[in-house]
Design an enzyme around this catalytic site. Structure first.
Site, PDB file in Angstrom:
ATOM      1  CB  SER A   1      -0.880   0.156   0.864  1.00 35.21           C
ATOM      2  OG  SER A   1       0.075   0.380   2.150  1.00 35.21           O
ATOM      3  CE  LYS A   2      -1.338   6.455  -3.173  1.00 36.78           C
ATOM      4  NZ  LYS A   2      -2.851   6.382  -2.794  1.00 36.78           N
ATOM      5  NE  ARG A   3       0.454  -0.045   5.785  1.00 34.70           N
ATOM      6  CZ  ARG A   3       1.221  -0.876   6.068  1.00 34.70           C
ATOM      7  NH1 ARG A   3       1.993  -0.930   6.528  1.00 34.70           N
ATOM      8  NH2 ARG A   3      -0.090  -1.685   5.613  1.00 34.70           N
ATOM      9  CG  HIS A   4       4.878  -1.029   2.035  1.00 35.27           C
ATOM     10  ND1 HIS A   4       3.427  -1.687   2.034  1.00 35.27           N
ATOM     11  CD2 HIS A   4       5.203  -2.126   2.760  1.00 35.27           C
ATOM     12  CE1 HIS A   4       3.055  -2.554   2.417  1.00 35.27           C
ATOM     13  NE2 HIS A   4       4.560  -2.795   3.071  1.00 35.27           N
ATOM     14  N   GLY A   5       5.582   3.496   0.192  1.00 35.40           N
ATOM     15  CA  GLY A   5       6.885   3.863  -1.119  1.00 35.40           C
ATOM     16  C   GLY A   5       5.645   4.139  -2.197  1.00 35.40           C
TER      17      GLY A   5
END
Ligand code: GLU
Length: 475
Positions: A240-244
């Site tokens: 997800s976005k959390r991973h960049g």
């Protein structure tokens, strides 16, 4: 074989979607099939032309070209409705007049699925009353009447899949405002487009028995299904976005090459069956097959992407690399674009710096000291190799200016001169090389020092060495 990629234009082309596109495309290209692009824009509120464009641009950048389309799902709404009404006439679907709020409340109270309550209400109402209300213009949704029994289909990744129909609710296929739901639209479109293989993410697996029931109710021939596992971040959680960066466009901005991205995506849930990882586009097309789709989730490993990118960079046509480097260095005041005209010299430069670069940005950084006159001095390099012992640094640069004086400017002669001088001064070659590297490149690390000297040539090298001596003195 007819395959499709069916993105919803409600966001950017993310890595998961791009992987689905790449898999379908590779299967089509491997088997001489047709690859169809269908934009699933029936959710009008969340779809936008801008997203459609970004998705098309992302596919084009990746090199995923389509043979038919882009078709827009919204263009087929009349057909979707006709399919729903046909099921209604054939008694395979029913009208649901109920107020969905009330039904939901009742369902919750009775611990049932809302569709079971809706079915009960339909049965209580009876055929005549149903007709009467419809004719009176009362709005209704259309639900599929899920038959008793079991729904079984074959999945290329998961094998035979069994779903008890008691667990499948009577899904709404046409809403009371006349809009089709996703499951109906997809089946109607895939049938119309004669799609033979539906490959998509595991997150759609729960939809598939519903779609299979629709194919069977509508009398359309079913495609072969393949559901590929989710992509996980390095921490084992769903990517997800959390991973960049998760949008494909972000990677193109970061200097990732499209062929490296395709190579990387192809390995997320597929393997060629040998230990190959670096593969060109043609090799992927040649090797790709559905029998090597993997069951287990794959991890999005950005180090591997960078490594693959470096490998692809090394194989990339020089002219394109030069264009990228130029695009990046153009912003530097002391950039000397005329140097790019010397193709032999540029070829040599690329040979030397390509193995050291993983992205296009890296490549530009590596090329900078050769293509720009103004050096960016790395403070760590200056501190360690100049400032710690400035007197020795000056002596050593002076000694090299002397040793290189009048010799032929070749790698071999430069090396001999440097090593001879180091021996005469009773220091290791490194002691001469470190301050020299800082004066020539400004950096702690660079390609082999004799390559650097040869590429810069006599005049530029000597100027930088003299300038280095000056700079150390002034400090
Ligand atoms: N439009 C759906 C999505 O973007 C895909 C539908 C499908 O592949 O069947 O998730």
């Amino acid at each position: 074989m007819r395959l499709r990629f069916a993105p919803s234009p409600t966001g950017y082309l993310h890595v998961g979607g791009a992987r689905t596109a790449v898999f379908n495309w590779l299967i089509a290209r491997n088997g001489g099939g047709t690859f169809v692009l269908r934009v699933e824009d029936t959710d009008r509120a969340r779809s936008s032309d801008e997203h459609t464009q970004v998705i098309l641009d992302g596919l084009t950048w990746l090199g995923v070209d389509w043979d038919e389309g882009p078709f827009f799902q919204s263009e087929g709404v009349e057909r979707h409705r006709a399919d729903a009404y046909r099921l209604l006439e054939e008694g395979k679907a029913y009208r649901d007049f109920s107020d969905s709020e009330a039904v939901r409340a009742e369902a919750q109270e009775r611990g049932m699925h809302p569709s079971r309550v809706a079915r009960e209400k339909m049965q209580e109402l009876g055929a005549e009353e149903t007709e009467r209300r419809a004719e009176a213009g009362e709005p209704f949704a259309i639900r599929l009447l899920v038959p008793d029994g079991e729904t079984v289909f074959h999945d290329l990744v998961h094998g035979e899949m069994h779903f008890g129909n008691e667990d499948i609710d009577d899904l709404v296929i046409l809403r009371s405002d006349g809009t089709p739901t996703y499951n109906l639209a997809v089946v109607s479109d895939d049938a119309e487009m004669r799609i033979t293989h539906v490959l998509r993410g595991d997150d759609h697996l729960s939809n598939t028995p519903k779609q299979v029931l629709l194919y069977r109710a509508l009398g359309y021939s079913e495609p072969v299904f393949a559901h590929v596992p989710l992509i996980l971040g390095a921490d084992g959680k769903k990517l997800s976005k959390r991973h960049g960066a998760t949008a494909v466009g972000d990677y193109s901005k970061e200097g990732i090459l499209p062929e490296a991205m395709m190579n990387f995506l192809a390995l997320l849930g597929w393997s060629p069956g040998d230990d190959r990882e670096f593969m060109t586009r043609d090799e992927l097309i040649e090797a790709f097959s559905t029998d090597r789709l993997l069951k287990s989730a794959s991890v999005f490993d950005t180090d591997k992407l960078a490594w693959l990118n470096g490998r692809h960079l090394a194989e990339h046509p020089d002219a394109e690399l030069v264009a990228h480097v130029r695009g990046i260095l153009d912003e530097e005041e002391s950039f000397r674009p005329e140097l790019l005209g010397d193709t032999e010299w540029i070829g040599e430069l690329l040979e030397v710096i390509k193995p050291r670069a993983r992205t296009l940005d890296d490549l530009a950084d590596q090329a900078r000291p050769f293509l720009c006159d103004e050096l960016h001095f790395e403070s760590k390099a200056v501190a360690k190799h100049w400032e710690k012992d400035p007197t020795s640094a000056i002596d050593r640069l002076d000694a090299l200016l002397d040793a290189f004086d009048g010799i032929s400017w070749t790698r071999e002669d430069l090396e001999t001169a440097l090593r001879t001088r180091a021996a005469a001064m009773d220091v290791s070659a490194g002691k001469l090389i470190h301050p020299l590297r800082v004066s020539l490149t400004g950096n702690m690390a660079s390609p082999g020092i004799f390559d650097v000297l040869a590429l810069l040539g006599r005049e530029r090298s000597r100027n930088r060495m003299e300038d280095g001596v000056e700079r150390i003195r002034r400090r």
